[in-house]
Design an enzyme around this catalytic site. Structure first.
Site, PDB file in Angstrom:
ATOM      1  N   HIS A 172      76.016  64.928  -7.316  1.00 11.41           N
ATOM      2  CA  HIS A 172      76.558  64.056  -8.037  1.00 11.41           C
ATOM      3  C   HIS A 172      77.464  63.548  -8.820  1.00 11.41           C
ATOM      4  CE1 HIS A 172      75.579  59.478  -9.132  1.00 11.41           C
ATOM      5  NE2 HIS A 172      74.533  59.550  -8.100  1.00 11.41           N
ATOM      6  N   ARG A 227      65.753  59.895 -10.124  1.00 15.73           N
ATOM      7  CA  ARG A 227      64.723  59.526  -8.242  1.00 15.73           C
ATOM      8  C   ARG A 227      63.894  60.009  -7.538  1.00 15.73           C
ATOM      9  NH1 ARG A 227      70.366  56.362  -6.278  1.00 15.73           N
ATOM     10  NH2 ARG A 227      71.081  57.878  -7.564  1.00 15.73           N
ATOM     11  N   SER A 282      79.122  52.032  -2.216  1.00 14.34           N
ATOM     12  CA  SER A 282      78.011  50.201  -1.828  1.00 14.34           C
ATOM     13  C   SER A 282      78.521  49.295  -2.985  1.00 14.34           C
ATOM     14  CB  SER A 282      76.352  50.343  -1.847  1.00 14.34           C
ATOM     15  OG  SER A 282      76.032  51.254  -2.800  1.00 14.34           O
ATOM     16  N   HIS A 324      77.439  60.002   0.614  1.00  9.71           N
ATOM     17  CA  HIS A 324      76.124  58.265   0.082  1.00  9.71           C
ATOM     18  C   HIS A 324      75.522  58.683   0.460  1.00  9.71           C
ATOM     19  CE1 HIS A 324      75.849  54.339  -2.593  1.00  9.71           C
ATOM     20  NE2 HIS A 324      76.507  54.014  -1.840  1.00  9.71           N
TER      21      HIS A 324
HETATM   22  N1  CMX Z   1      77.306  71.194  -1.228  1.00  8.76           N
HETATM   23  C1  CMX Z   1      78.160  71.722  -1.164  1.00  8.76           C
HETATM   24  N2  CMX Z   1      79.214  71.650  -2.118  1.00  8.76           N
HETATM   25  C2  CMX Z   1      79.568  70.742  -3.080  1.00  8.76           C
HETATM   26  C3  CMX Z   1      78.287  69.949  -3.163  1.00  8.76           C
HETATM   27  C4  CMX Z   1      77.222  70.272  -2.492  1.00  8.76           C
HETATM   28  N3  CMX Z   1      75.864  69.806  -1.942  1.00  8.76           N
HETATM   29  N4  CMX Z   1      78.138  69.222  -3.421  1.00  8.76           N
HETATM   30  C5  CMX Z   1      79.645  68.573  -4.595  1.00  8.76           C
HETATM   31  N5  CMX Z   1      80.589  69.601  -3.986  1.00  8.76           N
HETATM   32  C6  CMX Z   1      81.605  70.376  -3.647  1.00  8.76           C
HETATM   33  C7  CMX Z   1      83.097  69.404  -3.715  1.00  8.76           C
HETATM   34  O1  CMX Z   1      82.863  69.199  -1.737  1.00  8.76           O
HETATM   35  C8  CMX Z   1      83.955  69.538  -3.907  1.00  8.76           C
HETATM   36  O2  CMX Z   1      84.214  71.037  -3.019  1.00  8.76           O
HETATM   37  P1  CMX Z   1      86.239  70.990  -2.911  1.00  8.76           P
HETATM   38  O3  CMX Z   1      86.780  70.790  -4.406  1.00  8.76           O
HETATM   39  O4  CMX Z   1      86.498  72.078  -1.842  1.00  8.76           O
HETATM   40  O5  CMX Z   1      86.838  69.437  -2.801  1.00  8.76           O
HETATM   41  C9  CMX Z   1      83.296  70.673  -5.116  1.00  8.76           C
HETATM   42  O6  CMX Z   1      82.148  70.567  -4.657  1.00  8.76           O
HETATM   43  C10 CMX Z   1      83.587  69.681  -6.387  1.00  8.76           C
HETATM   44  O7  CMX Z   1      83.107  68.217  -6.397  1.00  8.76           O
HETATM   45  P2  CMX Z   1      81.932  67.944  -7.424  1.00  8.76           P
HETATM   46  O8  CMX Z   1      82.729  66.819  -8.785  1.00  8.76           O
HETATM   47  O9  CMX Z   1      81.208  68.394  -7.761  1.00  8.76           O
HETATM   48  O10 CMX Z   1      81.584  65.780  -7.027  1.00  8.76           O
HETATM   49  P3  CMX Z   1      82.459  65.299  -6.378  1.00  8.76           P
HETATM   50  O11 CMX Z   1      81.288  63.985  -7.988  1.00  8.76           O
HETATM   51  O12 CMX Z   1      83.510  64.857  -5.942  1.00  8.76           O
HETATM   52  O13 CMX Z   1      81.140  64.733  -5.331  1.00  8.76           O
HETATM   53  C11 CMX Z   1      79.327  64.097  -4.249  1.00  8.76           C
HETATM   54  C12 CMX Z   1      79.930  63.972  -5.614  1.00  8.76           C
HETATM   55  C13 CMX Z   1      77.563  63.398  -4.061  1.00  8.76           C
HETATM   56  C14 CMX Z   1      79.966  63.507  -3.215  1.00  8.76           C
HETATM   57  C15 CMX Z   1      78.653  65.587  -3.067  1.00  8.76           C
HETATM   58  O14 CMX Z   1      78.094  65.989  -4.658  1.00  8.76           O
HETATM   59  C16 CMX Z   1      78.188  65.628  -1.931  1.00  8.76           C
HETATM   60  O15 CMX Z   1      79.080  65.587  -1.656  1.00  8.76           O
HETATM   61  N6  CMX Z   1      76.663  66.492  -2.143  1.00  8.76           N
HETATM   62  C17 CMX Z   1      76.499  66.215  -1.144  1.00  8.76           C
HETATM   63  C18 CMX Z   1      76.201  64.722  -0.205  1.00  8.76           C
HETATM   64  C19 CMX Z   1      75.064  63.929  -0.963  1.00  8.76           C
HETATM   65  O16 CMX Z   1      74.118  64.606  -0.981  1.00  8.76           O
HETATM   66  N7  CMX Z   1      75.531  62.200  -1.137  1.00  8.76           N
HETATM   67  C20 CMX Z   1      74.580  61.318  -2.036  1.00  8.76           C
HETATM   68  C21 CMX Z   1      74.594  61.169  -2.939  1.00  8.76           C
HETATM   69  C22 CMX Z   1      73.818  60.377  -3.537  1.00  8.76           C
HETATM   70  C23 CMX Z   1      74.623  58.667  -3.369  1.00  8.76           C
HETATM   71  O17 CMX Z   1      75.010  57.952  -3.104  1.00  8.76           O
HETATM   72  O18 CMX Z   1      73.515  58.173  -2.136  1.00  8.76           O
END
Ligand code: CMX
Length: 439
Positions: free
Chosen positions: A318, A327, A241, A271
């Site tokens: 994250h 937070r 964002s 996000h």
């Molecule tokens: N549950 C399951 N799998 C997860 C995960 C979770 N909570 N967090 C990461 N992973 C997976 C990723 O999908 C990725 O899988 P692939 O290799 O198969 O594609 C792998 O673990 C590696 O990811 P990462 O490097 O640890 O995380 P990223 O930096 O790529 O992504 C985020 C970060 C937040 C998008 C991810 O942790 C996620 O999808 N979390 C759940 C959604 C969430 O809570 N989002 C809110 C974030 C805060 C905000 O912006 O408000």
């Protein structure tokens, strides 16, 4: 010119001169090496932009102008009888770079109250959507409808000097932030309260008035809003964002266009929409297990099921953080004081105990700890705001404070249009010295 605007200008002038010197003396200094995996995988860890308002440490979490969340909860001015910080104070801190006093915060509150009138055509735009439309769609469209009021857009089309861009962006920022709670509350009351709207109360602070217009006048909810709107405001510049707002603003699109772009990014489930997803995930689990307080064993099993279905556990992980999000902790502390017996709150805490080792055991998730979204829904639900589709709008109202104060800095520093270089896989093949697809 109001005194906050004048102060901002004098701070920005000093900083512009300093940046000019930095670039003259150190402009060729190497900041980092970039490897191919970063190029393909979301540009992680590449320092590629400057955002003055906050800085994220992977282990410590966010600092706003050097202050952590616990420090801000202590040091930012509070409402009469309240114990949570007023987000007006955080806005002042992000904009000016110094802690405000009570009078500064009252000045911002009064300015926003004075500018909060929303023109009728914005409500007409909202009314043109089917009531079933997701609140983030209505919110983003309403921000675009507000764009008719942009002082920056009209000044630009009349022809203004580059040196004056910041001044109009500042005016749009103040007006847009002032109007967002009314717009958001209108969407809420239209969708979930049969269109029975509540007029603003100009005597209340920004958060309390927002709570009031939503229909929640209790002190507990007002305090929650003050905390919520403070902690969601900013998370340095690379998150979707903030980055989208900054990127679109770099084309000199006005603050309304820029913020709307940020909000379409916030609406993504990885996000800001994660706050909605967390509560849905907990509710689906409770429904499936026919209980409002699943055991830790049941939660563990449900997490395994979620992962085996190829889904993410919402609220965990994250892109930058590598520890529990402060937070999350701030909200947990609030819940301990106000609603420790609530079953959804207790479930959030049980999920917090069970989830990290399971995610860690996958071996691929870099951060198994909870983020801000893992806790917020349970608190809102406790006070009766159970409509989880609306949660991301609350996040968006808060996020305006960070991304728009940053946009004021972008224009005051005269930052140029953003245009990173992209490459093709064909380019990569030749870069690594391969003429054929790599087997
Ligand atoms: N549950 C399951 N799998 C997860 C995960 C979770 N909570 N967090 C990461 N992973 C997976 C990723 O999908 C990725 O899988 P692939 O290799 O198969 O594609 C792998 O673990 C590696 O990811 P990462 O490097 O640890 O995380 P990223 O930096 O790529 O992504 C985020 C970060 C937040 C998008 C991810 O942790 C996620 O999808 N979390 C759940 C959604 C969430 O809570 N989002 C809110 C974030 C805060 C905000 O912006 O408000």
């Amino acid at each position: 010119m109001g005194y906050v605007k004048e102060l901002f200008r004098s701070k920005a002038d000093i900083q512009s001169a300093e940046i000019k010197n930095i670039l003259e003396q150190h402009g060729n200094k190497k900041v980092s090496d970039v490897v191919l995996s970063q190029v393909y995988q979301g540009m992680r860890g590449i320092p590629g932009l400057v955002t003055e308002t906050s800085l994220l440490d992977p282990n410590e979490g966010i600092r706003f102008r050097g202050y952590s969340i616990p420090e801000l909860r202590e040091r930012l001015p509070k409402a009469d009888g309240g114990s949570e910080p007023l987000p007006e104070g955080l806005f002042y801190l992000m904009l000016i770079g110094e802690l405000p006093n009570q009078a500064d915060v009252e000045h911002i509150s009064a300015t926003w109250a004075r500018r909060s009138h929303v023109p009728n055509h914005v409500f007409d735009v909202i009314e043109s959507f089917p009531v079933s439309t997701h609140p983030m769609t209505q919110f983003t469209a309403a921000v675009l409808a507000l764009q008719t009021e942009s002082k920056f857009a009209s000044a630009y089309s009349n022809g203004i000097s580059k040196k004056d861009h910041w001044s109009y962006v500042y005016e749009d920022t103040m007006t847009l932030i002032a109007r967002l709670p009314r717009v958001a509350a209108y969407i809420y009351r239209r969708k979930y309260r049969n269109g029975v709207h509540i007029q603003p109360d100009g005597m209340l602070d920004w958060s309390a008035n927002f709570g009031h217009m939503l229909g929640y006048d209790g002190e507990g909810f007002k305090e929650l809003m003050r905390l919520y709107l403070t902690i969601h405001a900013d998370h340095e510049g690379g998150n979707v964002s903030a980055h989208a707002t900054h990127l679109v603003g770099s084309a000199l699109s006005d603050p309304y266009f820029s913020f709307a772009a940020g909000m379409t990014g916030l609406a993504g489930p990885l996000h800001g929409l994660a706050n909605q997803e967390v509560i849905r995930w907990i509710e689906d689990m409770c429904k499936e297990l026919d209980t409002n307080l699943p055991t830790k064993e049941q939660i563990a099993e449900y997490i395994h099921k979620t992962l085996s279905e190829g889904k993410v556990v919402p609220g965990y992980g994250h892109a930058v953080l590598r520890k529990t999000d402060p937070r999350f902790i701030a909200q947990m502390e609030f819940a301990k004081r106000h609603c420790a017996d609530d079953p959804t709150v207790q479930t959030v805490w049980n999920v917090y105990e069970v989830t990290p080792p399971i995610l860690e055991a996958t071996g691929k998730i870099k951060n198994p700890w909870p983020n801000v979204d893992a806790h917020s829904g349970a608190l809102l639900k406790h006070y009766g705001l159970v409509e989880e589709d609306f949660y991301t709008v609350l996040f968006g109202v808060s996020r305006a404070l960070g991304v728009l104060s940053s946009l004021c800095w972008d224009r005051a520093l005269g930052l140029p249009i953003e245009r990173p270089k992209s490459v093709t896989t064909e380019w990569v093949r030749s870069f690594i010295g391969s003429e054929e697809p790599v087997a």
